[in-house]
Write a protein that holds these residues in place. Structure first.
Motif, short mmCIF file in Angstrom:
data_model
loop_
_atom_site.label_atom_id
_atom_site.label_comp_id
_atom_site.label_asym_id
_atom_site.label_seq_id
_atom_site.Cartn_x
_atom_site.Cartn_y
_atom_site.Cartn_z
N GLN A 82 0.87 -1.36 0.01
CA GLN A 82 -0.01 -0.05 0.01
C GLN A 82 0.88 1.30 -0.06
O GLN A 82 0.49 2.31 -0.71
CB GLN A 82 -0.96 0.17 1.31
N LEU A 83 2.01 1.11 0.56
CA LEU A 83 2.71 2.35 0.94
C LEU A 83 3.45 2.75 -0.50
O LEU A 83 3.77 3.75 -0.98
CB LEU A 83 3.68 2.49 1.86
N ASN A 84 3.66 1.59 -1.27
CA ASN A 84 4.28 1.72 -2.56
C ASN A 84 3.60 1.99 -3.64
O ASN A 84 3.73 2.87 -4.74
CB ASN A 84 4.91 0.57 -2.96
N ARG A 85 2.10 1.80 -3.25
CA ARG A 85 1.17 2.03 -4.49
C ARG A 85 0.32 3.32 -4.17
O ARG A 85 -0.14 3.91 -5.49
CB ARG A 85 -0.02 0.96 -4.73
N ASN A 86 -0.03 3.68 -2.93
CA ASN A 86 -0.79 5.01 -2.67
C ASN A 86 -0.27 5.91 -1.82
O ASN A 86 0.74 5.73 -1.35
CB ASN A 86 -2.11 4.42 -2.06
N ALA A 87 -0.93 7.08 -1.94
CA ALA A 87 -0.32 8.13 -1.18
C ALA A 87 -1.19 8.13 0.18
O ALA A 87 -2.26 7.89 0.36
CB ALA A 87 -1.02 9.40 -1.96
N PHE A 88 -0.18 8.23 1.34
CA PHE A 88 -0.91 8.43 2.68
C PHE A 88 0.00 9.38 3.46
O PHE A 88 1.09 10.03 2.92
CB PHE A 88 -0.44 7.07 3.30
N MET A 89 -0.76 9.84 4.43
CA MET A 89 -0.22 11.24 4.84
C MET A 89 0.67 11.02 6.08
O MET A 89 1.41 11.43 6.91
CB MET A 89 -1.33 12.22 5.83
N ALA A 90 0.79 9.34 6.72
CA ALA A 90 1.36 9.08 7.71
C ALA A 90 1.76 7.54 7.75
O ALA A 90 0.79 6.84 7.18
CB ALA A 90 1.06 9.68 9.17
N VAL A 91 2.51 6.98 8.54
CA VAL A 91 2.80 5.71 8.51
C VAL A 91 2.02 5.47 10.27
O VAL A 91 2.47 5.91 11.24
CB VAL A 91 4.04 5.00 8.80
N GLY A 92 1.01 4.81 10.01
CA GLY A 92 0.34 4.58 11.23
C GLY A 92 -1.19 3.61 11.37
O GLY A 92 -1.55 3.56 10.07
N GLU A 93 -1.62 3.10 12.37
CA GLU A 93 -0.99 3.19 13.67
C GLU A 93 -0.07 2.14 14.19
O GLU A 93 -0.55 0.86 13.89
CB GLU A 93 -2.45 3.17 14.37
N ILE A 94 0.94 2.65 14.51
CA ILE A 94 2.21 1.57 14.81
C ILE A 94 2.53 1.81 16.24
O ILE A 94 2.25 2.72 16.90
CB ILE A 94 3.37 1.71 13.85
N GLY A 95 3.29 0.56 16.80
CA GLY A 95 3.90 1.03 17.93
C GLY A 95 3.83 -0.38 18.96
O GLY A 95 3.88 -1.42 18.08
N LEU A 96 3.64 -0.06 20.18
CA LEU A 96 3.66 -1.25 21.08
C LEU A 96 2.48 -1.40 22.02
O LEU A 96 1.96 -0.25 22.47
CB LEU A 96 4.85 -1.29 22.08
N ASP A 97 1.86 -2.50 22.13
CA ASP A 97 0.82 -2.62 23.11
C ASP A 97 0.96 -3.89 24.08
O ASP A 97 0.97 -4.98 23.43
CB ASP A 97 -0.53 -2.84 22.29
N HIS A 134 1.27 -5.38 32.17
CA HIS A 134 2.05 -6.44 32.65
C HIS A 134 3.42 -5.97 32.89
O HIS A 134 4.64 -6.58 32.61
CB HIS A 134 2.28 -7.38 31.48
N GLY A 135 3.53 -4.73 33.83
CA GLY A 135 4.60 -4.28 34.36
C GLY A 135 5.62 -3.69 33.30
O GLY A 135 6.78 -3.50 33.82
N ARG A 136 5.22 -3.56 32.22
CA ARG A 136 6.07 -2.75 31.11
C ARG A 136 5.60 -1.65 30.55
O ARG A 136 4.40 -1.37 30.42
CB ARG A 136 6.34 -3.92 30.03
N ASN A 137 6.43 -0.35 30.21
CA ASN A 137 6.22 0.93 29.97
C ASN A 137 6.35 0.97 28.59
O ASN A 137 7.62 0.86 28.08
CB ASN A 137 7.17 1.78 30.80
N ALA A 138 5.37 0.83 27.86
CA ALA A 138 5.31 1.03 26.19
C ALA A 138 6.00 2.08 25.73
O ALA A 138 6.77 2.27 24.81
CB ALA A 138 3.85 0.72 25.74
#
Length: 267
Positions: A82-97, A134-138
């Protein structure tokens, strides 16, 4: 006065009244709604809205950490395509949970790092989800990874920021904005002592609709029109006018838009 909702899942099935919801947002002077992707199953609905409202509903592309499982490589392949084919304003939603399930934490880190690198390569901001448990700071572990990678020009938003002043300053030092949402209106949300100490130039507003509705809609479905309530809460905490909050947070959001969205920037 215009506002930008920098994080809202308005393609969600809860919005059976989507047209009316968007009309309410327009009446409340919400000029743009930024849409974070979750997984391949949410791409089509999000892109339909982006096609229908290209200047109002801006799409992101990414794999949400809560959707990382045994098929995460296949999911990342969809993101890359998708990132290679279309226009996006950001990469998201990414991260750690770390809140719900720790089964795929290692895979979350792989997915997070790979998407951070894609964002840097394509000069796109990121919208980051960091939920501790679970005791971890994301937040801390995400910030550690960003520091370790040292990717040139990487910027974006720590979505749904609920951290301490020290964490806020760390995010700012890394070059990121803080996404302020409905939690700021909660009695025990914790941001009442933090936000007054943070400059407006570091803040953007969000609803995270349909989740985390602000007071007085706590526990109900959230929507972009409620962004006015969040802006007013920030204004009250900082003892300034809501017009000042709108002007600064809108400018902050617009400063993150990549070059391909230059048509949405003020002349």
């Amino acid at each position: 006065m215009t506002l930008i909702d920098t994080h809202a899942h308005i393609y969600d099935a809860q919005f059976e009244d989507r047209e009316e919801m968007l009309q309410r947002a327009e009446k409340q002077q919400i000029s743009q709604i930024w849409m974070p992707n979750c997984a391949r199953e949410t791409v089509s609905g999000m892109m339909d809205l982006a096609d229908q409202y290209p200047d109002r509903c801006l799409p992101m592309m990414g794999l949400h950490p809560a959707y990382v499982n045994d098929t995460f490589e296949e999911e990342l392949a969809v993101v890359a395509d998708q990132l290679n084919r279309n226009a996006f304003m950001a990469v998201g939603e990414i991260g750690l949970d770390f809140y719900w399930d720790m089964t795929y934490v290692d895979q979350q880190f792989v997915a997070f790092e790979r998407q951070l690198r894609w964002a840097a390569e394509q000069k796109l901001p990121v919208s980051m989800h960091t939920r501790s448990g679970h005791g971890r700071n994301a937040f801390a572990e995400a910030a550690d990874l960003i520091e370790k990678l040292g990717l040139t020009g990487l910027t974006g938003i720590f979505h749904c920021f609920v951290g301490t002043l020290a964490e806020a300053n760390r995010a700012i030092d890394l070059g990121f904005k803080l996404g302020v949402g409905g939690v700021s209106t909660f009695k025990n949300g914790g941001l009442d002592t933090v936000l007054p100490q943070i400059g407006l130039e570091h803040l953007v507003l969000e609803t995270d609709a349909p989740y985390l509705a602000p007071v007085p809609y706590l526990g109900k479905r959230n929507e972009p029109s409620y962004l006015q309530l969040i802006a007013q809460r920030v204004a009250d905490l900082k003892q300034i006018s809501i017009d000042d909050v709108a002007r600064h947070t809108t400018a902050n959001a617009l400063s993150l838009l990549p070059a391909l969205y230059a048509n949405l920037l003020p002349e």
